[in-house]
Design a protein around this motif. Structure first.
Motif, PDB file in Angstrom:
ATOM      1  N   PHE A 179       0.844  -1.227   0.099  1.00 62.97           N
ATOM      2  CA  PHE A 179       0.148   0.105  -0.199  1.00 62.97           C
ATOM      3  C   PHE A 179       0.940   1.318  -0.058  1.00 62.97           C
ATOM      4  CE2 PHE A 179      -2.709   3.193   1.971  1.00 62.97           C
ATOM      5  CZ  PHE A 179      -4.006   2.901   1.153  1.00 62.97           C
ATOM      6  N   VAL A 180       1.760   1.389   0.851  1.00 63.37           N
ATOM      7  CA  VAL A 180       2.800   2.421   0.727  1.00 63.37           C
ATOM      8  C   VAL A 180       3.419   2.549  -0.577  1.00 63.37           C
ATOM      9  CG1 VAL A 180       4.860   3.173   1.959  1.00 63.37           C
ATOM     10  CG2 VAL A 180       3.023   2.282   3.563  1.00 63.37           C
ATOM     11  N   LEU A 181       4.088   1.427  -1.159  1.00 65.80           N
ATOM     12  CA  LEU A 181       4.755   1.592  -2.411  1.00 65.80           C
ATOM     13  C   LEU A 181       3.660   2.069  -3.480  1.00 65.80           C
ATOM     14  CD1 LEU A 181       6.754  -1.691  -2.488  1.00 65.80           C
ATOM     15  CD2 LEU A 181       7.451   0.769  -2.221  1.00 65.80           C
ATOM     16  N   LEU A 182       2.288   1.579  -3.480  1.00 60.81           N
ATOM     17  CA  LEU A 182       1.281   2.182  -4.323  1.00 60.81           C
ATOM     18  C   LEU A 182       1.135   3.558  -4.283  1.00 60.81           C
ATOM     19  CD1 LEU A 182      -0.407   0.960  -6.631  1.00 60.81           C
ATOM     20  CD2 LEU A 182      -2.187   0.627  -4.749  1.00 60.81           C
ATOM     21  N   HIS A 183       1.201   4.039  -3.061  1.00 55.91           N
ATOM     22  CA  HIS A 183       0.925   5.697  -3.129  1.00 55.91           C
ATOM     23  C   HIS A 183       2.231   6.421  -2.973  1.00 55.91           C
ATOM     24  CE1 HIS A 183      -2.792   4.516  -1.309  1.00 55.91           C
ATOM     25  NE2 HIS A 183      -3.015   5.698  -1.127  1.00 55.91           N
ATOM     26  N   THR A 184       3.663   5.770  -3.146  1.00 53.71           N
ATOM     27  CA  THR A 184       4.806   6.513  -3.448  1.00 53.71           C
ATOM     28  C   THR A 184       5.145   6.309  -4.861  1.00 53.71           C
ATOM     29  OG1 THR A 184       5.935   4.828  -2.385  1.00 53.71           O
ATOM     30  CG2 THR A 184       5.247   6.470  -0.818  1.00 53.71           C
ATOM     31  N   LEU A 185       5.548   5.137  -5.133  1.00 47.91           N
ATOM     32  CA  LEU A 185       6.112   4.992  -6.498  1.00 47.91           C
ATOM     33  C   LEU A 185       5.370   5.673  -7.777  1.00 47.91           C
ATOM     34  CD1 LEU A 185       7.297   1.416  -6.178  1.00 47.91           C
ATOM     35  CD2 LEU A 185       8.514   3.351  -5.837  1.00 47.91           C
ATOM     36  N   PRO A 186       4.122   5.569  -8.016  1.00 44.82           N
ATOM     37  CA  PRO A 186       3.498   6.276  -8.923  1.00 44.82           C
ATOM     38  C   PRO A 186       3.832   7.608  -9.097  1.00 44.82           C
ATOM     39  CG  PRO A 186       1.949   4.653  -8.276  1.00 44.82           C
ATOM     40  CD  PRO A 186       3.222   4.690  -7.178  1.00 44.82           C
ATOM     41  N   VAL A 187       3.781   8.430  -7.906  1.00 48.92           N
ATOM     42  CA  VAL A 187       3.911   9.937  -8.074  1.00 48.92           C
ATOM     43  C   VAL A 187       5.345  10.257  -8.240  1.00 48.92           C
ATOM     44  CG1 VAL A 187       4.314  10.025  -5.461  1.00 48.92           C
ATOM     45  CG2 VAL A 187       3.356  12.156  -6.884  1.00 48.92           C
ATOM     46  N   LEU A 188       6.161   9.162  -7.624  1.00 52.69           N
ATOM     47  CA  LEU A 188       7.823   9.394  -7.874  1.00 52.69           C
ATOM     48  C   LEU A 188       8.003   9.141  -9.359  1.00 52.69           C
ATOM     49  CD1 LEU A 188       9.467   8.095  -4.774  1.00 52.69           C
ATOM     50  CD2 LEU A 188       8.987  10.542  -5.384  1.00 52.69           C
ATOM     51  N   TYR A 189       7.421   8.081 -10.110  1.00 55.96           N
ATOM     52  CA  TYR A 189       7.645   7.932 -11.404  1.00 55.96           C
ATOM     53  C   TYR A 189       6.904   8.999 -12.309  1.00 55.96           C
ATOM     54  CZ  TYR A 189       7.132   5.835 -16.029  1.00 55.96           C
ATOM     55  OH  TYR A 189       6.943   5.446 -17.304  1.00 55.96           O
ATOM     56  N   GLU A 190       5.735   9.736 -11.942  1.00 56.52           N
ATOM     57  CA  GLU A 190       5.400  10.541 -12.769  1.00 56.52           C
ATOM     58  C   GLU A 190       6.125  11.866 -12.954  1.00 56.52           C
ATOM     59  OE1 GLU A 190       0.734  12.543 -13.704  1.00 56.52           O
ATOM     60  OE2 GLU A 190       1.691  12.621 -11.527  1.00 56.52           O
ATOM     61  N   LYS A 191       6.848  12.004 -11.745  1.00 59.29           N
ATOM     62  CA  LYS A 191       7.571  13.317 -11.679  1.00 59.29           C
ATOM     63  C   LYS A 191       8.979  13.071 -12.345  1.00 59.29           C
ATOM     64  CE  LYS A 191       9.455  16.317  -7.919  1.00 59.29           C
ATOM     65  NZ  LYS A 191       9.788  16.690  -6.647  1.00 59.29           N
ATOM     66  N   TYR A 192       9.605  11.742 -12.343  1.00 60.60           N
ATOM     67  CA  TYR A 192      10.938  11.699 -13.051  1.00 60.60           C
ATOM     68  C   TYR A 192      10.851  10.665 -13.978  1.00 60.60           C
ATOM     69  CZ  TYR A 192      12.457  13.852  -8.479  1.00 60.60           C
ATOM     70  OH  TYR A 192      12.491  14.622  -7.582  1.00 60.60           O
ATOM     71  N   GLU A 193       9.770  10.594 -14.821  1.00 66.00           N
ATOM     72  CA  GLU A 193       9.421   9.509 -15.743  1.00 66.00           C
ATOM     73  C   GLU A 193      10.357   9.622 -16.878  1.00 66.00           C
ATOM     74  OE1 GLU A 193       5.594   9.778 -17.540  1.00 66.00           O
ATOM     75  OE2 GLU A 193       5.719  12.001 -18.119  1.00 66.00           O
ATOM     76  N   ASP A 194      10.936  10.480 -17.328  1.00 64.58           N
ATOM     77  CA  ASP A 194      11.929  10.675 -18.394  1.00 64.58           C
ATOM     78  C   ASP A 194      13.338   9.815 -17.897  1.00 64.58           C
ATOM     79  OD1 ASP A 194       9.974  12.105 -20.081  1.00 64.58           O
ATOM     80  OD2 ASP A 194      11.118  13.905 -19.455  1.00 64.58           O
ATOM     81  N   HIS A 195      13.746  10.295 -16.688  1.00 64.34           N
ATOM     82  CA  HIS A 195      15.136   9.504 -16.288  1.00 64.34           C
ATOM     83  C   HIS A 195      14.599   8.251 -16.096  1.00 64.34           C
ATOM     84  CE1 HIS A 195      16.651  13.484 -15.700  1.00 64.34           C
ATOM     85  NE2 HIS A 195      15.641  13.821 -15.124  1.00 64.34           N
ATOM     86  N   VAL A 196      13.586   7.698 -15.541  1.00 58.40           N
ATOM     87  CA  VAL A 196      13.308   6.037 -15.238  1.00 58.40           C
ATOM     88  C   VAL A 196      13.128   5.476 -16.575  1.00 58.40           C
ATOM     89  CG1 VAL A 196      11.536   4.739 -14.159  1.00 58.40           C
ATOM     90  CG2 VAL A 196      12.268   6.798 -13.013  1.00 58.40           C
ATOM     91  N   ASP A 197      12.391   6.203 -17.612  1.00 62.66           N
ATOM     92  CA  ASP A 197      12.086   5.415 -18.830  1.00 62.66           C
ATOM     93  C   ASP A 197      13.583   5.109 -19.650  1.00 62.66           C
ATOM     94  OD1 ASP A 197       9.554   5.177 -18.450  1.00 62.66           O
ATOM     95  OD2 ASP A 197       9.137   7.219 -19.337  1.00 62.66           O
ATOM     96  N   ALA A 198      14.179   6.130 -19.431  1.00 64.42           N
ATOM     97  CA  ALA A 198      15.790   5.998 -20.193  1.00 64.42           C
ATOM     98  C   ALA A 198      16.549   5.004 -19.413  1.00 64.42           C
ATOM     99  CB  ALA A 198      16.474   7.359 -20.076  1.00 64.42           C
TER     100      ALA A 198
END
Length: 254
Positions: free
Chosen positions: A200-219
């Protein structure tokens, strides 16, 4: 000297096969994209950018959209904080303070009944008519819809398990086995409630962090997938090519 030359030649042939397979996959994917009849635009160029897990929609739509996605992506910080804080309080109540579920339910019922009893009898001291408690009934329609959706998901899961167990897609089979083995190790180190809380904690933290840094994570994900494909080709050449699978058997019988 001849043995060393043979081993060197064998290593070069293996690397050539790996390069040919990767080049063949890349060329096939590029040829498929070339056959599509559309005019190049900014949206098409943006869609060609590698996205994690093949994502083609914004993160908000991937999460289902609406209020649940807003909560997961912290669009309304107050509601998201209340939800995460409530789940944290429940987890601490059971895991840290050692409370039990049956005890909690009984205590909540005792509190609710006591409040309703005092409320209904307080009218005699206040010279007012007793309050009328509304009749609460569970509607049949939503219950049937939930049961139908649940049965559909269970049947689809059983069909997926049957398809994976058939061995036709060996890559998916090995991925599922590795995932189950990982979760079995994770489950042996913590109980179900703690595992649910961590998820539950990961579900509430990882999506918002991924949306913020999606270009770096996708690369980074693109580089990782290229390396994984290389390792998989090596594994396929050395191990998987020697294992007979269902499709090969069907071709032989045909």
């Amino acid at each position: 000297m001849a043995e060393h030359h043979g081993e060197h030649h064998k290593g070069e042939s293996l690397m050539e096969k790996i390069a040919e397979k990767i080049h063949h996959r890349d060329s096939s994917s590029s040829s498929d994209s070339d056959t599509d009849d559309y005019k190049p635009s900014d949206s098409s160029l943006k869609s060609n950018v590698y996205r994690l897990f093949g994502r083609q929609q914004p993160v908000h739509k991937v999460l289902g959209g609406g209020k649940p996605a807003d909560v997961l992506l912290w669009r309304d910080k107050k509601i998201s904080a209340v939800v995460l804080g409530s789940v944290t309080a429940v987890w601490m109540l059971f895991e840290v303070f050692g409370y039990h579920l049956l005890t909690l339910i009984c205590h909540l019922l005792i509190l609710a009944l006591s409040v309703l009893f005092l409320w209904s009898h307080a009218s005699t001291f206040m010279n007012k008519s007793p309050p009328q408690f509304p009749e609460v009934l569970v509607p049949e329609g939503p219950v049937l819809e939930i049961a139908s959706a649940l049965s559909y998901e269970i049947n689809r899961g059983l069909a997926s398990i049957r398809e994976i167990a058939s061995g036709r897609d060996l890559k998916k089979f090995l991925a599922v086995i590795a995932g189950l083995w990982f979760f079995s190790i994770l489950g042996s180190s913590c109980n179900f409630l703690t595992l649910f809380y961590l998820s539950f904690v990961l579900l509430h933290t990882l999506p918002v962090l991924y949306e913020k840094y999606e270009d770096h994570v996708d690369a980074f994900g693109e580089k990782a997938m290229i390396e994984i494909k290389k390792q998989y080709v090596v594994f396929e050449e050395k191990v998987l090519s020697k294992i007979p699978i269902g499709q090969q058997k069907d071709k032989k019988h045909a």
